[in-house]
Design a protein around this motif. Structure first.
Motif, PDB file in Angstrom:
ATOM      1  N   ALA A  14      46.081  43.928   4.972  1.00 50.64           N
ATOM      2  CA  ALA A  14      45.818  43.301   6.272  1.00 50.64           C
ATOM      3  C   ALA A  14      44.333  43.001   6.443  1.00 50.64           C
ATOM      4  O   ALA A  14      43.955  41.937   6.945  1.00 50.64           O
ATOM      5  N   ALA A  15      43.469  43.907   6.009  1.00 56.74           N
ATOM      6  CA  ALA A  15      42.020  43.690   6.127  1.00 56.74           C
ATOM      7  C   ALA A  15      41.566  42.512   5.275  1.00 56.74           C
ATOM      8  O   ALA A  15      40.712  41.731   5.692  1.00 56.74           O
ATOM      9  N   ARG A  16      42.143  42.370   4.080  1.00 55.44           N
ATOM     10  CA  ARG A  16      41.793  41.232   3.218  1.00 55.44           C
ATOM     11  C   ARG A  16      42.267  39.913   3.834  1.00 55.44           C
ATOM     12  O   ARG A  16      41.531  38.932   3.868  1.00 55.44           O
ATOM     13  N   ARG A  17      43.503  39.886   4.315  1.00 61.19           N
ATOM     14  CA  ARG A  17      44.064  38.651   4.872  1.00 61.19           C
ATOM     15  C   ARG A  17      43.326  38.201   6.129  1.00 61.19           C
ATOM     16  O   ARG A  17      43.198  37.009   6.397  1.00 61.19           O
ATOM     17  N   ASP A  18      42.859  39.186   6.924  1.00 60.31           N
ATOM     18  CA  ASP A  18      42.164  38.861   8.169  1.00 60.31           C
ATOM     19  C   ASP A  18      40.653  38.762   7.995  1.00 60.31           C
ATOM     20  O   ASP A  18      39.931  38.575   8.976  1.00 60.31           O
TER      21      ASP A  18
END
Length: 74
Positions: A14-18
């Motif tokens: 989630a941190a990478r995608r956001d």
């Protein structure tokens, strides 16, 4: 702001995608994170996500690394 994700999505994904690290860098901020996000930030010259140290069977933690992990956990 990002859309809601299912509960099975790992924090790291989630941190990478956001693009959380890019947003933190742009704002001039740092964040403390748990060992689950250890591989998220590998830029040692511009560290944004501060994580603890990880022991393995070939690398035992030094007393200083153990102290740092306890400080991050507090």
């Amino acid at each position: 702001m990002s859309a809601a994700r299912s509960g099975r999505t790992h924090d790291n994904i989630a941190a990478r995608r956001d693009h959380v690290l890019a947003h933190l860098r742009a704002a001039g901020l740092q964040a403390m994170a748990d060992l689950g996000l250890r591989a998220l930030d590998n830029d040692v010259l511009d560290l944004v996500a501060v994580t603890g140290f990880h022991a393995s069977h070939t690398h035992k933690l030094t007393p200083g690394e153990k102290t740092a992990n306890r400080a991050l956990a507090a």
